[in-house]
Design a protein around this motif. Structure first.
Motif, PDB file in Angstrom:
ATOM      1  N   PHE A   1     -22.059  49.991   2.403  1.00 37.38           N
ATOM      2  CA  PHE A   1     -21.074  50.484   3.364  1.00 37.38           C
ATOM      3  C   PHE A   1     -21.552  50.233   4.799  1.00 37.38           C
ATOM      4  O   PHE A   1     -20.776  49.818   5.664  1.00 37.38           O
ATOM      5  N   GLY A   2     -22.853  50.475   5.032  1.00 38.64           N
ATOM      6  CA  GLY A   2     -23.415  50.257   6.359  1.00 38.64           C
ATOM      7  C   GLY A   2     -23.272  48.818   6.826  1.00 38.64           C
ATOM      8  O   GLY A   2     -22.964  48.559   8.000  1.00 38.64           O
ATOM      9  N   ILE A   3     -23.495  47.871   5.922  1.00 35.85           N
ATOM     10  CA  ILE A   3     -23.304  46.454   6.274  1.00 35.85           C
ATOM     11  C   ILE A   3     -21.861  46.246   6.727  1.00 35.85           C
ATOM     12  O   ILE A   3     -21.593  45.572   7.731  1.00 35.85           O
TER      13      ILE A   3
ATOM     14  N   PHE B   1     -17.682  46.616  13.413  1.00 33.89           N
ATOM     15  CA  PHE B   1     -17.956  46.777  14.836  1.00 33.89           C
ATOM     16  C   PHE B   1     -17.803  45.443  15.582  1.00 33.89           C
ATOM     17  O   PHE B   1     -17.388  45.415  16.739  1.00 33.89           O
ATOM     18  N   GLU B   2     -18.147  44.368  14.872  1.00 33.19           N
ATOM     19  CA  GLU B   2     -18.053  43.026  15.471  1.00 33.19           C
ATOM     20  C   GLU B   2     -16.684  42.392  15.238  1.00 33.19           C
ATOM     21  O   GLU B   2     -16.493  41.199  15.456  1.00 33.19           O
ATOM     22  N   GLU B   3     -15.740  43.214  14.774  1.00 32.01           N
ATOM     23  CA  GLU B   3     -14.359  42.796  14.514  1.00 32.01           C
ATOM     24  C   GLU B   3     -14.272  41.703  13.439  1.00 32.01           C
ATOM     25  O   GLU B   3     -13.325  40.926  13.396  1.00 32.01           O
ATOM     26  N   ARG B   4     -15.237  41.731  12.529  1.00 30.71           N
ATOM     27  CA  ARG B   4     -15.225  40.798  11.390  1.00 30.71           C
ATOM     28  C   ARG B   4     -14.664  41.569  10.197  1.00 30.71           C
ATOM     29  O   ARG B   4     -15.351  41.882   9.243  1.00 30.71           O
ATOM     30  N   TYR B   5     -13.374  41.886  10.313  1.00 26.73           N
ATOM     31  CA  TYR B   5     -12.764  42.850   9.394  1.00 26.73           C
ATOM     32  C   TYR B   5     -12.705  42.345   7.953  1.00 26.73           C
ATOM     33  O   TYR B   5     -12.872  43.120   7.013  1.00 26.73           O
ATOM     34  N   PHE B   6     -12.464  41.064   7.775  1.00 22.14           N
ATOM     35  CA  PHE B   6     -12.356  40.515   6.416  1.00 22.14           C
ATOM     36  C   PHE B   6     -13.698  40.633   5.693  1.00 22.14           C
ATOM     37  O   PHE B   6     -13.762  41.040   4.526  1.00 22.14           O
ATOM     38  N   GLU B   7     -14.781  40.295   6.410  1.00 20.40           N
ATOM     39  CA  GLU B   7     -16.117  40.431   5.809  1.00 20.40           C
ATOM     40  C   GLU B   7     -16.459  41.903   5.580  1.00 20.40           C
ATOM     41  O   GLU B   7     -17.042  42.265   4.555  1.00 20.40           O
ATOM     42  N   ALA B   8     -16.104  42.741   6.568  1.00 20.67           N
ATOM     43  CA  ALA B   8     -16.385  44.180   6.432  1.00 20.67           C
ATOM     44  C   ALA B   8     -15.724  44.743   5.182  1.00 20.67           C
ATOM     45  O   ALA B   8     -16.333  45.506   4.422  1.00 20.67           O
ATOM     46  N   LEU B   9     -14.479  44.332   4.950  1.00 22.53           N
ATOM     47  CA  LEU B   9     -13.718  44.828   3.802  1.00 22.53           C
ATOM     48  C   LEU B   9     -14.433  44.507   2.494  1.00 22.53           C
ATOM     49  O   LEU B   9     -14.476  45.334   1.570  1.00 22.53           O
TER      50      LEU B   9
ATOM     51  N   PHE C   1     -17.638  44.292   1.954  1.00 24.56           N
ATOM     52  CA  PHE C   1     -18.776  45.197   1.740  1.00 24.56           C
ATOM     53  C   PHE C   1     -18.316  46.635   1.515  1.00 24.56           C
ATOM     54  O   PHE C   1     -18.936  47.375   0.752  1.00 24.56           O
ATOM     55  N   TYR C   2     -17.235  47.045   2.165  1.00 14.68           N
ATOM     56  CA  TYR C   2     -16.674  48.373   1.892  1.00 14.68           C
ATOM     57  C   TYR C   2     -16.295  48.487   0.423  1.00 14.68           C
ATOM     58  O   TYR C   2     -16.518  49.523  -0.226  1.00 14.68           O
ATOM     59  N   LYS C   3     -15.715  47.415  -0.120  1.00 18.85           N
ATOM     60  CA  LYS C   3     -15.286  47.450  -1.523  1.00 18.85           C
ATOM     61  C   LYS C   3     -16.472  47.457  -2.476  1.00 18.85           C
ATOM     62  O   LYS C   3     -16.414  48.067  -3.553  1.00 18.85           O
TER      63      LYS C   3
ATOM     64  N   ALA D   1     -12.446  53.797   5.539  1.00 21.53           N
ATOM     65  CA  ALA D   1     -12.858  52.543   6.181  1.00 21.53           C
ATOM     66  C   ALA D   1     -12.047  51.362   5.650  1.00 21.53           C
ATOM     67  O   ALA D   1     -11.659  50.465   6.418  1.00 21.53           O
ATOM     68  N   ILE D   2     -11.779  51.361   4.351  1.00 24.86           N
ATOM     69  CA  ILE D   2     -10.969  50.291   3.745  1.00 24.86           C
ATOM     70  C   ILE D   2      -9.555  50.331   4.305  1.00 24.86           C
ATOM     71  O   ILE D   2      -8.985  49.284   4.667  1.00 24.86           O
ATOM     72  N   ALA D   3      -8.989  51.525   4.399  1.00 21.15           N
ATOM     73  CA  ALA D   3      -7.631  51.668   4.948  1.00 21.15           C
ATOM     74  C   ALA D   3      -7.560  51.104   6.362  1.00 21.15           C
ATOM     75  O   ALA D   3      -6.634  50.355   6.710  1.00 21.15           O
ATOM     76  N   ASP D   4      -8.555  51.446   7.177  1.00 16.85           N
ATOM     77  CA  ASP D   4      -8.583  50.987   8.561  1.00 16.85           C
ATOM     78  C   ASP D   4      -8.723  49.466   8.646  1.00 16.85           C
ATOM     79  O   ASP D   4      -8.031  48.803   9.435  1.00 16.85           O
TER      80      ASP D   4
END
Length: 467
Positions: A310-312, A318-326, A328-330, A345-348
């Motif tokens: 989740f931290g990753i 934070f760096e607006e790399r939402y697709f990559e963030a998603l 790791f959230y998953k 976080a996934i919803a956002d």
């Protein structure tokens, strides 16, 4: 052929083991005194080899048939190897030879405890208390039984008695802290450990538990002082460093926390939890490259640590790399499906990527798992409002208010939606509710619908509550 050795002194335990193993290799029969046999049995117990220890017991019983100690050892080993009925039988034989041996009743109590026959366990521990010279371990077992029965207040009584018998019983100190935690009685916990420290000022475990109690009370400065004393007494106490780091995090002293967390590496191998904690500190300091590096170390060490995955995601978000963030959230969510924070976080992230139906479903899950999360309700309703689903947005707010009747933000948002729908009377009713709950937050209404600042009726109502 039987070879006999007679000694006028106690045989060296290592020599006893060597002689015993030589006897087995030679398929011979040597004589050992009772103490030598005990040493050999204990050697195999320490090596975690119950079958060999049981084999030694058989030889010992043949050579010393009236020594109850070997039947007690046998029962202990049979219990470890899940042969309860045989263990009970061995204890019966031991009791016939030496009924005053407290170990008979302790082991029998252990057996009943493992079978969840708690009344019989306590009866045997009571008998052991009458016979044993050192009673702290018996009292500790009695505390465990009461914990298993869900009677934590009685467990506290026995743990205190245990510590009266042996102030240095570390297990009792930690169990007492656990019981106070379950009872949600940190104030009494603090009082106990402070009194204990008055008598035992050099008990690092007591200082550590005092620090934990202060932490749970939110007294983080006092907690840090207590951890510092624990570390002063035992400078290799890694857990005290770690918990001190957590207290510093609660005080938002992230740079100091990082240094304290790193100190644990001097005394124990780095572990995934500590790497994750350091990563979170760097994240709070908005040093995202460092944060991500430590989160990656954490998941490399423990791929099942959801918070690190989740931290990753947070650093990428934070760096607006939402697709990559998603992604790791998953990964975090796969490890902990009922974590409302992960769903939020996934919803956002889904919303920021323009995946509105997916965002809606995720917000629905957040409020299902954590119905007191006011921000989640507001964001969920906002998505519906933006899609002009006013009826659904109002229904979501209705549910939000039911779950959070004291949250003024929800009433103000409801007022905005009702005005947007044209339901003015109900909007004014909700405005009264909002102002009654918290008049100072009326600006929320204007943040969401700035045009209402020109509505004289609304301004007049607000002025009645704020002047």
């Amino acid at each position: 052929m039987e070879e006999e050795f007679e000694f006028g002194f106690t045989e060296d335990p290592k020599f006893s083991v060597e002689r015993y193993e030589e006897m087995i290799r030679n398929h011979d029969q040597y004589f050992f005194d009772a103490q030598a046999f005990e040493n050999i049995i204990d050697y195999y117990i320490e090596k975690n080899d119950p079958p060999k220890a049981l084999q030694v017991v058989e030889y010992a019983r043949n050579q010393h048939p009236f020594a109850a100690v070997f039947l007690v050892k046998q029962a202990q080993l049979l219990m470890v190897t899940n042969r309860a009925s045989d263990a009970f039988e061995a204890l019966e034989k031991a009791a016939m030879l030496e009924a005053s041996d407290p170990d008979i009743y302790i082991i029998r109590g252990n057996l009943y405890e493992s079978m969840e026959r708690y009344t019989e366990a306590l009866e045997n521990y009571e008998k052991a208390l009458e016979l044993a010279d050192d009673t702290d371990e018996v009292l500790l077992h009695m505390a465990y039984v009461h914990q298993n029965m869900g009677d934590y207040e009685q467990a506290v009584v026995y743990l205190k008695r245990c510590l009266e018998q042996n102030m240095e019983n570390q297990d009792a100190l930690y169990e007492l802290a656990f019981c106070y935690d379950v009872l949600d009685n940190q104030a009494e916990s603090v009082q106990f450990y402070q009194q204990y420290i008055d008598n035992e000022p050099y008990s690092y475990a007591a200082w550590y538990n005092l620090g934990n109690a202060f932490t749970k009370l939110g007294l983080f400065e006092k907690a840090i002082d207590a951890y510092d004393y624990a570390i002063l007494i035992k400078d290799s106490f890694a857990s005290a460093y770690f918990n001190k780091g957590n207290a510093l995090v609660n005080l938002e002293k992230y740079a100091e926390a990082i240094e304290v967390y790193r100190q644990t590496f001097e005394y124990e191998q780095p572990n995934a939890d500590t790497y994750c904690a350091i990563g979170e500190c760097y994240e709070k300091l908005e040093q995202m490259d460092d944060a991500r590096a430590f989160y990656k170390k954490s998941v490399k060490m423990d791929p099942k640590l959801a918070d690190a995955w989740f931290g990753i995601g947070v650093t990428l978000d934070f760096e607006e790399r939402y697709f990559e963030a998603l992604h790791f959230y998953k990964k975090a969510l796969d490890l902990d499906l009922s974590n409302a924070d992960y769903w939020f976080a996934i919803a956002d992230a889904e919303y920021k990527l323009g995946h509105i139906p997916e965002a809606e479903k995720a917000y629905e899950k957040v409020v299902e798992l954590n119905p007191v999360d006011v921000d989640a309700w507001l964001d969920y309703s906002s998505i519906l409002y933006e899609q002009e689903k006013l009826g659904e947005a109002i229904e979501v707010m209705t549910q939000a208010i039911k779950n959070n009747p004291d949250a003024a933000e929800l009433y103000y948002r409801m007022v905005a939606y009702l005005f947007a729908k044209g339901d003015y009377n109900e909007a004014l009713n909700q405005l009264e509710m909002a102002l009654t709950t918290d008049p100072e937050k009326h600006y929320i209404l204007f943040d969401y619908l700035p045009q209402l600042q020109k509505n004289k009726v609304i301004i007049d109502i607000i002025s009645r509550y704020t002047r």
